[in-house]
Design an enzyme around this catalytic site. Structure first.
Site, short mmCIF file in Angstrom:
data_model
loop_
_atom_site.label_atom_id
_atom_site.label_comp_id
_atom_site.label_asym_id
_atom_site.label_seq_id
_atom_site.Cartn_x
_atom_site.Cartn_y
_atom_site.Cartn_z
N HIS A 58 38.58 41.13 44.50
CA HIS A 58 39.61 42.13 44.09
C HIS A 58 39.24 42.77 42.61
O HIS A 58 38.75 41.98 41.93
CB HIS A 58 41.07 41.70 43.90
CG HIS A 58 41.07 40.48 43.09
ND1 HIS A 58 41.59 40.43 41.88
CD2 HIS A 58 41.09 39.11 43.43
CE1 HIS A 58 41.51 39.03 41.40
NE2 HIS A 58 41.43 38.29 42.33
N ASP A 59 39.65 43.96 42.31
CA ASP A 59 39.47 44.63 41.08
C ASP A 59 38.11 44.98 40.46
O ASP A 59 37.84 45.23 39.53
CB ASP A 59 40.45 44.05 40.22
CG ASP A 59 41.77 44.06 40.28
OD1 ASP A 59 42.40 45.14 40.60
OD2 ASP A 59 42.11 42.83 40.70
N GLY A 75 36.84 37.89 41.25
CA GLY A 75 37.53 39.02 40.73
C GLY A 75 37.16 39.92 39.41
O GLY A 75 36.90 39.04 38.43
#
Length: 254
Positions: free
Chosen positions: A119-120, A137
């Site tokens: 994520h991200d 992340g």
């Protein structure tokens, strides 16, 4: 162009000339750009935006919820550019509200089998991720970076453009532009000379970058003093290196 066994959510937006193979599942709020090929047994969940002329091979999972215990179902995104290749069993997760809410992938990247992008993360253009390379992340990756097989990057690290991450390397600090790193934990091992030559860097420029590397890693100077010495060299090819070191929040590999 869409196999009759594929399951397409009515809200998905599928452009012209998109091919979707047998038993693939395209979820709600997914957009797929023209010319993209989705193989069999692929799962794409939304909100996800995929650009033109991408290739997604079997058993890949794109746009699934982040593997983050803080995620509570917020509306976050995966955004993918053009002409990327995702080989078998790649997994790319959407963003979280603890960051910008988006996982971003640029153009012309190759993700080999079993690559994981958490994520991200933000991945630039023309990168190569060999088999089983993984990003935790919030990792930021510049253009023309190469990751060896089974390499991994800790959360919140940055990987500078034109760098090379060797196979099995474990990266826990920022990797500046132009260098190669190896080991557990990763340490610098000179310039990514082969990669720079392939990208068309001239011999005199490579000599300059090599001098800069020695200033940063072999002179015994602090990072602040090394940046000052790089500024005195006054060459535009060093500007990304200077900016990268100055903006590092977790420190650079040493």
């Amino acid at each position: 162009m869409i196999h009759p066994t594929a399951i397409i959510d009515p809200t998905a937006k599928i452009s012209d000339n998109v091919q979707i193979g047998p038993y693939s599942v395209i979820g709600a709020d997914v957009e797929i750009g023209e010319g993209t090929w989705v193989g069999p047994h692929v799962v794409i969940q939304g909100p996800t935006r995929i650009g033109r002329d991408n290739k997604v091979y079997q058993f890949a999972s794109l746009g699934e919820v982040p593997q983050d215990l803080k995620f509570k179902g917020e509306r976050t995104f995966l955004e993918i550019g053009d002409r990327n290749v995702f080989r078998e069993f790649c997994t790319l997760n959407r963003g979280t509200m603890q960051d910008q809410g988006r996982t971003l992938i640029g153009n012309d990247n190759l993700f080999m089998s079993y690559v994981h992008i958490a994520h991200d993360c933000r991945v630039g253009n023309h990168t190569i991720f060999a088999n089983n390379a993984s990003l935790a992340g919030h990792v930021v990756v510049g253009d023309y970076v190469v990751f060896g097989a089974f390499s991994g990057v800790f959360q919140f690290c940055r990987i500078g453009m034109h760098s090379f991450i060797a196979g099995n390397a474990a990266v826990i600090k920022d990797v500046p532009p132009y260098i190669k790193v190896s080991g557990h934990y990763a340490k610098p091992f000179g310039l990514n000379t082969v990669g720079l030559q392939r990208r068309g860097f001239e011999k005199d420029v490579l000599t300059l970058i090599r001098r800069a590397y020695k200033i940063v890693y072999r002179s015994g100077l602090t990072a602040t003093a090394a940046v000052a010495a790089l500024r005195e060299m006054n060459h535009p090819v060093l500007a990304p290196l200077i900016e990268f070191i100055e903006s590092s929040t977790v420190g650079i590999v040493r």
